[in-house]
Design a protein around this motif. Structure first.
Motif, PDB file in Angstrom:
ATOM      1  N   ALA A 119      47.315  18.037  88.195  1.00  0.00           N
ATOM      2  CA  ALA A 119      47.239  17.051  87.113  1.00  0.00           C
ATOM      3  C   ALA A 119      47.139  15.674  87.759  1.00  0.00           C
ATOM      4  CB  ALA A 119      48.468  17.129  86.221  1.00  0.00           C
ATOM      5  N   SER A 120      46.538  14.755  87.038  1.00  0.00           N
ATOM      6  CA  SER A 120      46.402  13.396  87.572  1.00  0.00           C
ATOM      7  C   SER A 120      47.740  12.670  87.507  1.00  0.00           C
ATOM      8  CB  SER A 120      45.366  12.618  86.752  1.00  0.00           C
ATOM      9  OG  SER A 120      45.876  12.358  85.461  1.00  0.00           O
ATOM     10  N   SER A 121      47.878  11.642  88.320  1.00  0.00           N
ATOM     11  CA  SER A 121      49.104  10.841  88.279  1.00  0.00           C
ATOM     12  C   SER A 121      49.235  10.158  86.920  1.00  0.00           C
ATOM     13  CB  SER A 121      49.136   9.828  89.423  1.00  0.00           C
ATOM     14  OG  SER A 121      48.034   8.953  89.344  1.00  0.00           O
ATOM     15  N   ASP A 122      48.108   9.828  86.270  1.00  0.00           N
ATOM     16  CA  ASP A 122      48.158   9.222  84.931  1.00  0.00           C
ATOM     17  C   ASP A 122      48.785  10.174  83.917  1.00  0.00           C
ATOM     18  OD1 ASP A 122      46.995   6.898  85.844  1.00  0.00           O
ATOM     19  OD2 ASP A 122      44.973   7.444  85.191  1.00  0.00           O
ATOM     20  N   LYS A 123      48.517  11.464  84.048  1.00  0.00           N
ATOM     21  CA  LYS A 123      49.099  12.460  83.122  1.00  0.00           C
ATOM     22  C   LYS A 123      50.583  12.680  83.439  1.00  0.00           C
ATOM     23  CE  LYS A 123      48.642  16.926  81.018  1.00  0.00           C
ATOM     24  NZ  LYS A 123      47.790  18.009  80.662  1.00  0.00           N
ATOM     25  N   LEU A 124      50.941  12.656  84.715  1.00  0.00           N
ATOM     26  CA  LEU A 124      52.318  12.924  85.127  1.00  0.00           C
ATOM     27  C   LEU A 124      53.240  11.728  84.915  1.00  0.00           C
ATOM     28  CD1 LEU A 124      51.571  14.909  88.383  1.00  0.00           C
ATOM     29  CD2 LEU A 124      52.434  15.841  86.225  1.00  0.00           C
ATOM     30  N   TRP A 125      52.713  10.530  85.040  1.00  0.00           N
ATOM     31  CA  TRP A 125      53.560   9.340  84.989  1.00  0.00           C
ATOM     32  C   TRP A 125      54.451   9.272  83.750  1.00  0.00           C
ATOM     33  CZ3 TRP A 125      56.094   6.135  87.686  1.00  0.00           C
ATOM     34  CH2 TRP A 125      56.659   5.010  87.091  1.00  0.00           C
ATOM     35  N   PRO A 126      53.931   9.487  82.538  1.00  0.00           N
ATOM     36  CA  PRO A 126      54.815   9.398  81.365  1.00  0.00           C
ATOM     37  C   PRO A 126      55.963  10.419  81.394  1.00  0.00           C
ATOM     38  CG  PRO A 126      52.512   9.397  80.685  1.00  0.00           C
ATOM     39  CD  PRO A 126      52.542   9.723  82.148  1.00  0.00           C
ATOM     40  N   LEU A 127      55.792  11.518  82.095  1.00  0.00           N
ATOM     41  CA  LEU A 127      56.836  12.545  82.181  1.00  0.00           C
ATOM     42  C   LEU A 127      57.909  12.198  83.215  1.00  0.00           C
ATOM     43  CD1 LEU A 127      54.462  15.644  82.084  1.00  0.00           C
ATOM     44  CD2 LEU A 127      55.915  14.791  80.215  1.00  0.00           C
ATOM     45  N   ILE A 128      57.627  11.218  84.045  1.00  0.00           N
ATOM     46  CA  ILE A 128      58.558  10.821  85.097  1.00  0.00           C
ATOM     47  C   ILE A 128      59.142   9.437  84.825  1.00  0.00           C
ATOM     48  CG2 ILE A 128      58.720  10.198  87.549  1.00  0.00           C
ATOM     49  CD1 ILE A 128      56.649  12.406  88.079  1.00  0.00           C
ATOM     50  N   GLY A 129      58.313   8.534  84.332  1.00  0.00           N
ATOM     51  CA  GLY A 129      58.710   7.138  84.179  1.00  0.00           C
ATOM     52  C   GLY A 129      59.533   6.828  82.950  1.00  0.00           C
ATOM     53  N   GLU A 130      59.815   7.812  82.108  1.00  0.00           N
ATOM     54  CA  GLU A 130      60.586   7.605  80.880  1.00  0.00           C
ATOM     55  C   GLU A 130      61.664   8.683  80.819  1.00  0.00           C
ATOM     56  OE1 GLU A 130      62.046   7.708  77.053  1.00  0.00           O
ATOM     57  OE2 GLU A 130      60.638   9.287  77.542  1.00  0.00           O
ATOM     58  N   LEU A 131      62.918   8.291  80.640  1.00  0.00           N
ATOM     59  CA  LEU A 131      64.041   9.232  80.764  1.00  0.00           C
ATOM     60  C   LEU A 131      64.030  10.352  79.725  1.00  0.00           C
ATOM     61  CD1 LEU A 131      66.978   6.858  81.772  1.00  0.00           C
ATOM     62  CD2 LEU A 131      65.650   8.402  83.231  1.00  0.00           C
ATOM     63  N   ARG A 132      63.626  10.063  78.495  1.00  0.00           N
ATOM     64  CA  ARG A 132      63.587  11.135  77.493  1.00  0.00           C
ATOM     65  C   ARG A 132      62.582  12.209  77.906  1.00  0.00           C
ATOM     66  NH1 ARG A 132      65.307   6.868  74.435  1.00  0.00           N
ATOM     67  NH2 ARG A 132      66.798   7.327  72.801  1.00  0.00           N
ATOM     68  N   ALA A 133      61.435  11.798  78.405  1.00  0.00           N
ATOM     69  CA  ALA A 133      60.427  12.762  78.867  1.00  0.00           C
ATOM     70  C   ALA A 133      60.912  13.469  80.134  1.00  0.00           C
ATOM     71  CB  ALA A 133      59.096  12.052  79.119  1.00  0.00           C
ATOM     72  N   PHE A 134      61.551  12.737  81.025  1.00  0.00           N
ATOM     73  CA  PHE A 134      62.109  13.336  82.240  1.00  0.00           C
ATOM     74  C   PHE A 134      63.081  14.457  81.889  1.00  0.00           C
ATOM     75  CE2 PHE A 134      65.898  13.060  85.104  1.00  0.00           C
ATOM     76  CZ  PHE A 134      65.368  13.739  86.180  1.00  0.00           C
ATOM     77  N   ASN A 135      63.895  14.240  80.864  1.00  0.00           N
ATOM     78  CA  ASN A 135      64.895  15.254  80.496  1.00  0.00           C
ATOM     79  C   ASN A 135      64.273  16.500  79.872  1.00  0.00           C
ATOM     80  OD1 ASN A 135      67.208  14.172  81.583  1.00  0.00           O
ATOM     81  ND2 ASN A 135      67.651  12.940  79.781  1.00  0.00           N
ATOM     82  N   ARG A 136      62.991  16.480  79.555  1.00  0.00           N
ATOM     83  CA  ARG A 136      62.312  17.701  79.096  1.00  0.00           C
ATOM     84  C   ARG A 136      62.182  18.710  80.234  1.00  0.00           C
ATOM     85  NH1 ARG A 136      56.702  16.397  77.002  1.00  0.00           N
ATOM     86  NH2 ARG A 136      56.654  18.660  76.813  1.00  0.00           N
ATOM     87  N   SER A 188      75.771   9.278  85.036  1.00  0.00           N
ATOM     88  CA  SER A 188      74.734   8.456  84.430  1.00  0.00           C
ATOM     89  C   SER A 188      73.564   8.300  85.387  1.00  0.00           C
ATOM     90  CB  SER A 188      75.285   7.083  84.042  1.00  0.00           C
ATOM     91  OG  SER A 188      75.655   6.356  85.195  1.00  0.00           O
ATOM     92  N   LEU A 189      72.430   7.988  84.776  1.00  0.00           N
ATOM     93  CA  LEU A 189      71.184   7.797  85.503  1.00  0.00           C
ATOM     94  C   LEU A 189      70.540   6.548  84.927  1.00  0.00           C
ATOM     95  CD1 LEU A 189      69.132   9.183  87.466  1.00  0.00           C
ATOM     96  CD2 LEU A 189      68.215  10.346  85.462  1.00  0.00           C
ATOM     97  N   GLU A 190      70.147   5.621  85.794  1.00  0.00           N
ATOM     98  CA  GLU A 190      69.520   4.385  85.327  1.00  0.00           C
ATOM     99  C   GLU A 190      68.287   4.076  86.160  1.00  0.00           C
ATOM    100  OE1 GLU A 190      70.423  -0.385  84.769  1.00  0.00           O
ATOM    101  OE2 GLU A 190      72.104   1.005  84.949  1.00  0.00           O
ATOM    102  N   ILE A 191      67.201   3.751  85.470  1.00  0.00           N
ATOM    103  CA  ILE A 191      65.989   3.336  86.174  1.00  0.00           C
ATOM    104  C   ILE A 191      66.224   1.932  86.714  1.00  0.00           C
ATOM    105  CG2 ILE A 191      63.545   2.760  85.943  1.00  0.00           C
ATOM    106  CD1 ILE A 191      63.324   5.006  83.867  1.00  0.00           C
ATOM    107  N   THR A 192      66.068   1.778  88.019  1.00  0.00           N
ATOM    108  CA  THR A 192      66.293   0.486  88.669  1.00  0.00           C
ATOM    109  C   THR A 192      64.999  -0.174  89.117  1.00  0.00           C
ATOM    110  OG1 THR A 192      66.648   1.577  90.803  1.00  0.00           O
ATOM    111  CG2 THR A 192      68.608   1.128  89.456  1.00  0.00           C
ATOM    112  N   GLY A 193      63.926   0.600  89.200  1.00  0.00           N
ATOM    113  CA  GLY A 193      62.642   0.031  89.607  1.00  0.00           C
ATOM    114  C   GLY A 193      61.516   0.980  89.278  1.00  0.00           C
ATOM    115  N   GLN A 194      60.327   0.402  89.076  1.00  0.00           N
ATOM    116  CA  GLN A 194      59.148   1.216  88.789  1.00  0.00           C
ATOM    117  C   GLN A 194      57.912   0.542  89.351  1.00  0.00           C
ATOM    118  OE1 GLN A 194      58.618   1.789  84.575  1.00  0.00           O
ATOM    119  NE2 GLN A 194      59.721   3.708  84.588  1.00  0.00           N
ATOM    120  N   GLN A 195      57.018   1.365  89.815  1.00  0.00           N
ATOM    121  CA  GLN A 195      55.672   0.947  90.155  1.00  0.00           C
ATOM    122  C   GLN A 195      54.803   1.890  89.324  1.00  0.00           C
ATOM    123  OE1 GLN A 195      57.945   1.930  92.926  1.00  0.00           O
ATOM    124  NE2 GLN A 195      58.686  -0.106  92.406  1.00  0.00           N
TER     125      GLN A 195
END
Length: 178
Positions: free
Chosen positions: A40-57, A94-101
């Motif tokens: 899968a492309s990084s564009d397709k994967l990014w929303p599943l990693i860069g957002e905690l609700r999606a990550f928890n799926r 707890s888990l907190e996003i501290t940075g993103q590219q």
């Protein structure tokens, strides 16, 4: 009898001293990392990693306890986005996003309260490949105090946590196919 107890006590004391001495020579930090190439492309994967609700799926720790009690707070996405959980099976933390590219990487602070206190850093990196697939790299690192060094003598943290990371990446791969 008294002499046998004294010898046994001294042997136990010596074994404990040797264990502590050996454990203290272990590294002061640990690092666990796993990688999976996903079709899968990084564009397709990014929303599943860069957002905690999606990550928890696909988060393997969420899947270990269907009764987990979680709460989101802070920003919906990006730095400051936060998730706290309580679970009899995976502890409290707890888990907190501290940075993103965006499209490339996300950094998180991971704080455990139970079953033991720990403060670690996690990172996901997306490395696009020429064939349209993406290498997803999940890593975690943190300090190793004396207690974790002693535990490390008996438990291989890389294997234990690494298996969970591998499971999570496979879960991500399945979701990316949807």
């Amino acid at each position: 009898m008294k002499q046998i107890l004294m010898i046994g006590g001294l042997a136990l004391l010596a074994a404990t001293a040797l264990l502590l001495a050996y454990a203290s020579t272990r590294p002061d930090e640990f690092r666990v990392e796993r990688k999976l190439r996903i079709a899968a492309s990084s564009d397709k994967l990014w929303p599943l990693i860069g957002e905690l609700r999606a990550f928890n799926r696909w988060n393997p720790y969420e899947r270990k306890d269907p009764a987990i009690k979680g709460r989101y707070s802070g920003a919906a996405t990006g730095p400051g986005s936060r998730y706290e959980w309580e679970s009899d099976k995976v502890g409290v933390g707890s888990l907190e996003i501290t940075g993103q590219q965006p499209g490339q990487a996300v950094q998180m602070r991971l704080d455990f309260v139970k079953p033991f206190e720990a403060h670690n850093q996690a990172e996901f990196r997306l490395v696009p490949q020429g064939d349209g697939s993406t290498d997803v790299i999940w890593s975690m690192q943190g300090p190793a105090n004396l207690i974790s060094k002693v535990m490390g003598v008996f438990i291989n943290m890389d294997k234990m946590v690494g298996r969970d990371f591998e499971d999570g990446l496979v879960n991500l791969q399945h979701i990316a196919k949807e």
